[in-house]
Design a protein around this motif. Structure first.
Motif, PDB file in Angstrom:
ATOM      1  N   HIS A 338      51.836 -20.818  61.920  1.00 36.55           N
ATOM      2  CA  HIS A 338      51.066 -21.530  60.896  1.00 36.55           C
ATOM      3  C   HIS A 338      50.122 -22.543  61.519  1.00 36.55           C
ATOM      4  CE1 HIS A 338      54.275 -19.967  58.217  1.00 36.55           C
ATOM      5  NE2 HIS A 338      53.287 -19.928  57.345  1.00 36.55           N
ATOM      6  N   ASP A 339      49.580 -22.223  62.683  1.00 34.38           N
ATOM      7  CA  ASP A 339      48.632 -23.111  63.342  1.00 34.38           C
ATOM      8  C   ASP A 339      47.433 -23.366  62.436  1.00 34.38           C
ATOM      9  OD1 ASP A 339      47.697 -24.557  65.681  1.00 34.38           O
ATOM     10  OD2 ASP A 339      46.139 -23.016  65.767  1.00 34.38           O
ATOM     11  N   GLY A 340      47.103 -24.633  62.262  1.00 32.27           N
ATOM     12  CA  GLY A 340      45.962 -24.997  61.432  1.00 32.27           C
ATOM     13  C   GLY A 340      46.264 -25.106  59.951  1.00 32.27           C
ATOM     14  N   VAL A 341      47.531 -24.863  59.549  1.00 28.14           N
ATOM     15  CA  VAL A 341      47.907 -24.941  58.135  1.00 28.14           C
ATOM     16  C   VAL A 341      48.483 -26.318  57.831  1.00 28.14           C
ATOM     17  CG1 VAL A 341      49.364 -24.008  56.301  1.00 28.14           C
ATOM     18  CG2 VAL A 341      48.344 -22.464  57.990  1.00 28.14           C
ATOM     19  N   LEU A 342      47.901 -26.984  56.856  1.00 24.35           N
ATOM     20  CA  LEU A 342      48.395 -28.271  56.386  1.00 24.35           C
ATOM     21  C   LEU A 342      48.966 -28.089  54.982  1.00 24.35           C
ATOM     22  CD1 LEU A 342      45.403 -30.547  57.488  1.00 24.35           C
ATOM     23  CD2 LEU A 342      47.424 -29.885  58.812  1.00 24.35           C
ATOM     24  N   ALA A 343      50.105 -28.717  54.727  1.00 23.99           N
ATOM     25  CA  ALA A 343      50.736 -28.657  53.411  1.00 23.99           C
ATOM     26  C   ALA A 343      50.769 -30.063  52.829  1.00 23.99           C
ATOM     27  CB  ALA A 343      52.148 -28.098  53.515  1.00 23.99           C
ATOM     28  N   VAL A 344      50.161 -30.233  51.669  1.00 23.60           N
ATOM     29  CA  VAL A 344      50.082 -31.543  51.023  1.00 23.60           C
ATOM     30  C   VAL A 344      50.912 -31.502  49.743  1.00 23.60           C
ATOM     31  CG1 VAL A 344      48.572 -33.289  50.026  1.00 23.60           C
ATOM     32  CG2 VAL A 344      47.797 -31.935  51.980  1.00 23.60           C
ATOM     33  N   VAL A 345      51.813 -32.472  49.605  1.00 27.09           N
ATOM     34  CA  VAL A 345      52.739 -32.492  48.471  1.00 27.09           C
ATOM     35  C   VAL A 345      52.305 -33.531  47.448  1.00 27.09           C
ATOM     36  CG1 VAL A 345      55.123 -32.929  47.754  1.00 27.09           C
ATOM     37  CG2 VAL A 345      54.671 -31.704  49.881  1.00 27.09           C
ATOM     38  N   VAL A 346      52.354 -33.120  46.188  1.00 22.67           N
ATOM     39  CA  VAL A 346      52.126 -34.030  45.064  1.00 22.67           C
ATOM     40  C   VAL A 346      53.337 -33.932  44.155  1.00 22.67           C
ATOM     41  CG1 VAL A 346      50.574 -34.732  43.213  1.00 22.67           C
ATOM     42  CG2 VAL A 346      49.652 -33.513  45.203  1.00 22.67           C
ATOM     43  N   SER A 347      54.186 -34.957  44.151  1.00 23.96           N
ATOM     44  CA  SER A 347      55.354 -34.981  43.268  1.00 23.96           C
ATOM     45  C   SER A 347      54.954 -35.535  41.906  1.00 23.96           C
ATOM     46  CB  SER A 347      56.458 -35.843  43.876  1.00 23.96           C
ATOM     47  OG  SER A 347      56.924 -35.290  45.083  1.00 23.96           O
ATOM     48  N   ALA A 348      55.764 -35.181  40.888  1.00 27.04           N
ATOM     49  CA  ALA A 348      55.451 -35.606  39.517  1.00 27.04           C
ATOM     50  C   ALA A 348      53.963 -35.369  39.240  1.00 27.04           C
ATOM     51  CB  ALA A 348      55.830 -37.065  39.297  1.00 27.04           C
ATOM     52  N   SER A 349      53.552 -34.114  39.385  1.00 28.78           N
ATOM     53  CA  SER A 349      52.129 -33.766  39.525  1.00 28.78           C
ATOM     54  C   SER A 349      51.418 -33.362  38.234  1.00 28.78           C
ATOM     55  CB  SER A 349      52.000 -32.627  40.544  1.00 28.78           C
ATOM     56  OG  SER A 349      52.736 -31.482  40.145  1.00 28.78           O
ATOM     57  N   SER A 350      51.906 -33.784  37.096  1.00 26.37           N
ATOM     58  CA  SER A 350      51.287 -33.368  35.825  1.00 26.37           C
ATOM     59  C   SER A 350      49.805 -33.689  35.770  1.00 26.37           C
ATOM     60  CB  SER A 350      52.008 -34.038  34.645  1.00 26.37           C
ATOM     61  OG  SER A 350      53.341 -33.594  34.547  1.00 26.37           O
ATOM     62  N   TRP A 382      40.741 -21.327  53.950  1.00 29.01           N
ATOM     63  CA  TRP A 382      41.401 -20.852  52.729  1.00 29.01           C
ATOM     64  C   TRP A 382      42.330 -21.943  52.230  1.00 29.01           C
ATOM     65  CZ3 TRP A 382      46.662 -20.907  53.019  1.00 29.01           C
ATOM     66  CH2 TRP A 382      47.274 -20.704  54.253  1.00 29.01           C
ATOM     67  N   PHE A 383      42.670 -21.859  50.962  1.00 28.75           N
ATOM     68  CA  PHE A 383      43.643 -22.792  50.395  1.00 28.75           C
ATOM     69  C   PHE A 383      44.491 -22.051  49.371  1.00 28.75           C
ATOM     70  CE2 PHE A 383      40.064 -23.129  47.456  1.00 28.75           C
ATOM     71  CZ  PHE A 383      40.692 -23.044  46.221  1.00 28.75           C
ATOM     72  N   GLN A 384      45.652 -22.590  49.113  1.00 24.10           N
ATOM     73  CA  GLN A 384      46.538 -22.043  48.090  1.00 24.10           C
ATOM     74  C   GLN A 384      47.286 -23.198  47.440  1.00 24.10           C
ATOM     75  OE1 GLN A 384      46.831 -18.670  47.195  1.00 24.10           O
ATOM     76  NE2 GLN A 384      47.922 -19.553  45.464  1.00 24.10           N
ATOM     77  N   VAL A 385      47.233 -23.277  46.134  1.00 17.46           N
ATOM     78  CA  VAL A 385      47.941 -24.313  45.387  1.00 17.46           C
ATOM     79  C   VAL A 385      49.104 -23.668  44.652  1.00 17.46           C
ATOM     80  CG1 VAL A 385      47.788 -26.046  43.555  1.00 17.46           C
ATOM     81  CG2 VAL A 385      45.844 -25.697  45.106  1.00 17.46           C
ATOM     82  N   ILE A 386      50.306 -24.151  44.924  1.00 20.40           N
ATOM     83  CA  ILE A 386      51.520 -23.619  44.295  1.00 20.40           C
ATOM     84  C   ILE A 386      52.191 -24.740  43.515  1.00 20.40           C
ATOM     85  CG2 ILE A 386      53.776 -22.552  44.664  1.00 20.40           C
ATOM     86  CD1 ILE A 386      52.683 -21.310  47.203  1.00 20.40           C
ATOM     87  N   SER A 387      52.326 -24.563  42.218  1.00 16.25           N
ATOM     88  CA  SER A 387      52.979 -25.560  41.361  1.00 16.25           C
ATOM     89  C   SER A 387      54.250 -24.983  40.758  1.00 16.25           C
ATOM     90  CB  SER A 387      52.046 -26.019  40.237  1.00 16.25           C
ATOM     91  OG  SER A 387      50.982 -26.805  40.731  1.00 16.25           O
ATOM     92  N   GLU A 388      55.340 -25.709  40.912  1.00 15.57           N
ATOM     93  CA  GLU A 388      56.568 -25.419  40.179  1.00 15.57           C
ATOM     94  C   GLU A 388      56.580 -26.364  38.988  1.00 15.57           C
ATOM     95  OE1 GLU A 388      59.258 -23.395  40.296  1.00 15.57           O
ATOM     96  OE2 GLU A 388      58.436 -22.178  41.923  1.00 15.57           O
ATOM     97  N   LYS A 389      56.227 -25.841  37.812  1.00 15.10           N
ATOM     98  CA  LYS A 389      56.037 -26.720  36.658  1.00 15.10           C
ATOM     99  C   LYS A 389      57.338 -27.326  36.146  1.00 15.10           C
ATOM    100  CE  LYS A 389      51.701 -24.620  35.160  1.00 15.10           C
ATOM    101  NZ  LYS A 389      50.954 -23.994  34.049  1.00 15.10           N
ATOM    102  N   ARG A 390      58.463 -26.671  36.405  1.00 13.72           N
ATOM    103  CA  ARG A 390      59.762 -27.225  36.023  1.00 13.72           C
ATOM    104  C   ARG A 390      60.614 -27.380  37.281  1.00 13.72           C
ATOM    105  NH1 ARG A 390      60.516 -26.108  30.340  1.00 13.72           N
ATOM    106  NH2 ARG A 390      62.762 -25.948  30.549  1.00 13.72           N
ATOM    107  N   ALA A 391      60.022 -28.040  38.276  1.00 13.65           N
ATOM    108  CA  ALA A 391      60.686 -28.147  39.579  1.00 13.65           C
ATOM    109  C   ALA A 391      62.008 -28.898  39.485  1.00 13.65           C
ATOM    110  CB  ALA A 391      59.767 -28.836  40.578  1.00 13.65           C
ATOM    111  N   THR A 392      62.018 -30.021  38.766  1.00  9.55           N
ATOM    112  CA  THR A 392      63.234 -30.817  38.614  1.00  9.55           C
ATOM    113  C   THR A 392      63.264 -31.417  37.213  1.00  9.55           C
ATOM    114  OG1 THR A 392      62.308 -32.964  39.285  1.00  9.55           O
ATOM    115  CG2 THR A 392      63.061 -31.495  41.058  1.00  9.55           C
ATOM    116  N   PHE A 393      64.455 -31.802  36.786  1.00  9.47           N
ATOM    117  CA  PHE A 393      64.526 -32.568  35.551  1.00  9.47           C
ATOM    118  C   PHE A 393      64.005 -33.978  35.828  1.00  9.47           C
ATOM    119  CE2 PHE A 393      68.710 -33.002  37.569  1.00  9.47           C
ATOM    120  CZ  PHE A 393      68.859 -34.382  37.621  1.00  9.47           C
TER     121      PHE A 393
END
Length: 446
Positions: A338-350, A382-393
């Protein structure tokens, strides 16, 4: 129908980390286990996914050294955590000159690691450091617990925490741990997380970054382990109904061609809404609360030759100027593929996901380019956005969570939503699965 002298048959319905934990534990104890999962792979909300020919996680995770049950279970199924996870000391480090701070604990015994890290921290004023020391001392004196729950924001105000420390330390930690903003998050649960990490032995506070995709980290090995122990895993098999017949439980399946089956015991390891749907058809079964949920979004971006100074860094988020990212991970430092791949996290991302994927990715790319002063980051290949809409309670004060024991013989629940000191984490899911298996193993046959 099984007899008391034969191996008792157990159905585990749901192949997330809780279901896998229950199935492995039961199979290792000699039960005849069948694990049913509606999806084509195991892992639930923590798994690897194939996107445009690339294997990505459906969300970037950080584990903690305090995740004792998870680490033990990984070893049980044949995963070496020392190889599969990059272990880093507790830290909250921001890009240089980005308005953040640099807090890094040395490898000293607790609590001296926190004290030394605090003394050496840059980007915090004397008032901020005294504020953090006061919080830690008072929380230890309180035993890291509250008799009456309140929000994290109320707790921080009660402990006279500075605005800068809240912004750079407590808010990011609360979002990362509870996936709930401090204004709505449970202070009691937050303190429990701190108790078992920064309030425990030094290794418990270590941050563990997966080098493998989440499926390879545990679910795939759990599948192999279950089968090696004589159990069975059936993916692509959704359970339609559950009912009691005499001393056994009858499962019927969504596939009209699948023959209903009977089991001595059932572990219901589905997300709460699906589990409640099955429980609704069972006389005397408890009903589950209608949880509110919080999303988590991970934005992957690839920029040829991109590399961060550290495997992961915190980011100062400010939605008002389009800075939604809270943590960024350099996947190339964790896995050469995954050279050159950055992963950015947004919690509580509504708020973030309301922008739409393209606009959010563009905003995050711009944020990275600005804080790292690297214009190339604004134009990923390239980019890819993955959202888990019900990730946690949504982990709010005083939240009632159900026990694993349903009160019905041979029927137990497992999932990160069940009663626990912890929020919805991988460790909570694993502990719940282990507890559910223990209830079955300790029960007397009907």
């Amino acid at each position: 129908m099984t007899s008391s002298s034969s191996r008792r048959e157990v159905a585990v319905v749901g192949g997330g980390w809780a279901g896998c934990a229950a199935a492995v534990t039961l199979a290792a104890a000699g039960r005849d286990v069948t694990l049913f999962e509606a999806a084509r792979t195991l892992g639930g909300r923590a798994r690897g996914v194939e996107v445009d020919g690339r294997t990505l996680d459906n969300g970037q995770h950080i584990l903690l050294g305090a995740y004792t049950e998870t680490l033990a279970l990984m070893r049980q199924v044949g995963v070496d955590p020392d190889h599969a996870l990059l272990r880093l000391p507790l830290q909250m480090r921001y890009p240089q000159d980005s308005g953040g701070m640099d807090f890094l604990t040395p490898r000293l015994p607790a609590p001296f690691h926190m004290l030394a890290g605090l003394l050496r921290a840059s980007g915090l004023a004397r008032e901020d450091k005294l504020s953090l020391a006061r919080f830690s001392t008072t929380a230890r004196w309180m035993g890291w617990t509250l008799n009456n729950d309140c929000t994290v924001s109320e707790l921080l105000d009660r402990f006279d925490q500075t605005d800068r420390l809240i912004r750079l330390m407590w808010r990011p930690l609360c979002l990362a741990a509870l996936n709930t903003p401090p204004e709505r998050a449970s202070a009691k649960v937050f303190l429990h997380v701190l108790r078992d990490s920064i309030g425990a032995r030094r290794q418990a506070s270590d941050m563990l970054l997966p080098r493998l995709d989440l499926s390879a980290l545990f679910p795939h090995q759990a599948w192999a382990c279950i089968e090696r122990l004589g159990g069975s895993v059936q993916c692509g098999t959704a359970v339609k109904s559950l009912r009691r017949e005499g001393r056994q439980w009858r499962l019927a399946f969504q596939d009209g061609n699948a023959v209903p089956r009977q089991f001595d015991e059932v572990v219901l390891a589905l997300p709460a809404p699906q589990a409640d749907g099955l429980l609704a058809g069972v006389d005397g079964a408890p009903r589950l609360p209608a949880f509110e949920y919080e999303p988590i979004t991970t934005c992957y971006l690839h920029v040829q030759g991109a590399a961060l100074p550290l495997p992961f860094l915190a980011l100062v988020d400010d939605p008002a100027i389009g800075h939604f990212g809270q943590f960024v991970f350099d996947r190339g430092q964790l896995d050469d593929q995954h050279d050159g791949v950055l992963a950015v996290v947004v919690s509580a991302s509504s708020e973030a996901i309301a922008l739409g994927r393209d606009a959010l990715a563009q905003a995050i790319a711009g944020q990275l380019a600005a804080v790292f002063r690297q214009p190339a980051l604004a134009k990923p290949g390239w980019f890819q956005v993955i959202s888990e809409k019900r990730a946690t309670f949504s982990c709010t004060p005083g939240l009632e969570r159900p026990a694993c024991d349903t009160g019905l013989p041979g029927l137990v629940l497992a999932g990160d939503y069940t009663a626990s000191d912890y929020p919805a984490t991988l460790e909570t899911a694993v502990r719940s699965g282990r507890e559910a298996a223990g209830l079955i193993l300790r029960a007397k046959p009907q």
